[in-house]
Write a protein that holds these residues in place. Structure first.
Motif, PDB file in Angstrom:
ATOM      1  N   ASP A  93      11.911 -17.960  24.468  1.00  0.00           N
ATOM      2  CA  ASP A  93      13.299 -18.114  24.027  1.00  0.00           C
ATOM      3  C   ASP A  93      13.491 -17.645  22.584  1.00  0.00           C
ATOM      4  O   ASP A  93      14.444 -16.909  22.277  1.00  0.00           O
ATOM      5  CB  ASP A  93      13.740 -19.579  24.149  1.00  0.00           C
ATOM      6  CG  ASP A  93      13.860 -20.033  25.595  1.00  0.00           C
ATOM      7  OD1 ASP A  93      13.913 -19.163  26.489  1.00  0.00           O
ATOM      8  OD2 ASP A  93      13.901 -21.250  25.833  1.00  0.00           O
ATOM      9  N   GLU A  94      12.600 -18.082  21.697  1.00  0.00           N
ATOM     10  CA  GLU A  94      12.755 -17.756  20.279  1.00  0.00           C
ATOM     11  C   GLU A  94      12.511 -16.271  20.005  1.00  0.00           C
ATOM     12  O   GLU A  94      13.209 -15.660  19.201  1.00  0.00           O
ATOM     13  CB  GLU A  94      11.826 -18.622  19.435  1.00  0.00           C
ATOM     14  CG  GLU A  94      12.218 -20.096  19.436  1.00  0.00           C
ATOM     15  CD  GLU A  94      11.231 -20.962  18.664  1.00  0.00           C
ATOM     16  OE1 GLU A  94      10.734 -20.499  17.624  1.00  0.00           O
ATOM     17  OE2 GLU A  94      10.960 -22.095  19.100  1.00  0.00           O
ATOM     18  N   THR A  95      11.517 -15.699  20.691  1.00  0.00           N
ATOM     19  CA  THR A  95      11.239 -14.278  20.476  1.00  0.00           C
ATOM     20  C   THR A  95      12.374 -13.417  21.011  1.00  0.00           C
ATOM     21  O   THR A  95      12.800 -12.447  20.358  1.00  0.00           O
ATOM     22  CB  THR A  95       9.909 -13.869  21.140  1.00  0.00           C
ATOM     23  OG1 THR A  95       8.859 -14.688  20.639  1.00  0.00           O
ATOM     24  CG2 THR A  95       9.588 -12.404  20.843  1.00  0.00           C
ATOM     25  N   ASN A  96      12.884 -13.747  22.180  1.00  0.00           N
ATOM     26  CA  ASN A  96      14.022 -13.005  22.720  1.00  0.00           C
ATOM     27  C   ASN A  96      15.226 -13.103  21.787  1.00  0.00           C
ATOM     28  O   ASN A  96      15.962 -12.130  21.590  1.00  0.00           O
ATOM     29  CB  ASN A  96      14.385 -13.517  24.118  1.00  0.00           C
ATOM     30  CG  ASN A  96      13.417 -13.025  25.182  1.00  0.00           C
ATOM     31  OD1 ASN A  96      12.879 -11.919  25.090  1.00  0.00           O
ATOM     32  ND2 ASN A  96      13.184 -13.826  26.206  1.00  0.00           N
ATOM     33  N   ALA A  97      15.420 -14.278  21.189  1.00  0.00           N
ATOM     34  CA  ALA A  97      16.532 -14.465  20.246  1.00  0.00           C
ATOM     35  C   ALA A  97      16.334 -13.606  18.997  1.00  0.00           C
ATOM     36  O   ALA A  97      17.288 -13.005  18.478  1.00  0.00           O
ATOM     37  CB  ALA A  97      16.655 -15.937  19.858  1.00  0.00           C
ATOM     38  N   ILE A  98      15.091 -13.536  18.513  1.00  0.00           N
ATOM     39  CA  ILE A  98      14.777 -12.712  17.337  1.00  0.00           C
ATOM     40  C   ILE A  98      15.039 -11.237  17.635  1.00  0.00           C
ATOM     41  O   ILE A  98      15.601 -10.508  16.807  1.00  0.00           O
ATOM     42  CB  ILE A  98      13.303 -12.911  16.916  1.00  0.00           C
ATOM     43  CG1 ILE A  98      13.115 -14.310  16.315  1.00  0.00           C
ATOM     44  CG2 ILE A  98      12.873 -11.842  15.906  1.00  0.00           C
ATOM     45  CD1 ILE A  98      11.659 -14.692  16.101  1.00  0.00           C
TER      46      ILE A  98
END
Length: 217
Positions: A200-205
């Motif tokens: 989730d966090e990497t996709n958001a970044i």
């Protein structure tokens, strides 16, 4: 004593190994759940899982290996500076090298897409026991990697799908000593829970840095 030893040996699958390595990483550095090191750790464990499927996913395996090496090389130059995926993306954005075929930004994008594929594949593996292995791989591929592949990569995967082994063979290779499918399914669910923050966090970044839609060069 013997029983305890058997319990320790039980479940030494690639899934359990990945869980243990991630647990150690997050225990030491809880803030690292969407870091360069976390992405590299998961990607390396993913290679071991793909090896269980066999040479049919060689294209994906080679891509992951090359992308891991590219990001590792940059990270090794200054681990403190490049511990953050954002730092890597920002560096190349400033240099104007983001879209180059050998950029680390592109490598990060494809590594998380490979993890997205693996998550989708493992989810299908435990949620729908009726699916054969080829169906699980194909459904995961269509929802994660195919939208970003050119015709050459898509054609390679179409050929690979015809060579996928029987599901029972793959499951037996994936299971650790003393495990049954219920044990393996539990491990997979636990691993997916651990991976979710990274995904989730990497996709958001990637979305924030507008590199999430990069396609194959």
């Amino acid at each position: 004593m013997k029983r305890r030893r058997e319990e320790m040996e039980k479940g030494r699958s690639e899934i359990r190994s990945a869980m243990e390595e991630l647990s150690e990483l997050f225990l030491v550095k809880p803030e690292e759940k969407a870091s360069t090191l976390a992405l590299l750790t998961v990607s390396k464990q993913l290679l071991h899982v793909l090896d269980k499927i066999g040479p049919i996913l060689l294209v994906l395996r080679q891509d992951i290996q090359q992308n891991v090496e590219r990001v590792e090389e940059l990270h090794a130059r200054d681990p403190s500076v490049y511990s953050s995926l954002t730092a890597i993306l920002t560096k190349e954005k400033c240099e104007g090298t983001t879209k180059k075929s050998d950029s680390c930004s592109r490598a990060v994008v494809w590594l998380i897409r490979s993890i997205n594929f693996t998550v989708a594949f493992l989810e299908r593996l435990v949620k729908d026991p009726e699916l054969n292995l080829a169906e699980a791989v194909e459904e995961a591929y269509k929802s994660t990697l195919k939208p970003w592949h050119g015709w050459i990569a898509s054609a390679a995967y179409k050929v690979a799908l015809k060579l996928i082994p029987e599901k029972d063979i793959f499951i037996s290779l994936l299971m650790g000593k003393g495990q049954d499918f219920e044990d393996l399914a539990g491990d997979i669910k636990n691993l997916l829970t651990m991976l979710q923050p990274l995904v989730d966090e990497t996709n958001a970044i990637l979305r924030k840095n507008t590199v999430d839609k990069l396609k194959s060069p």
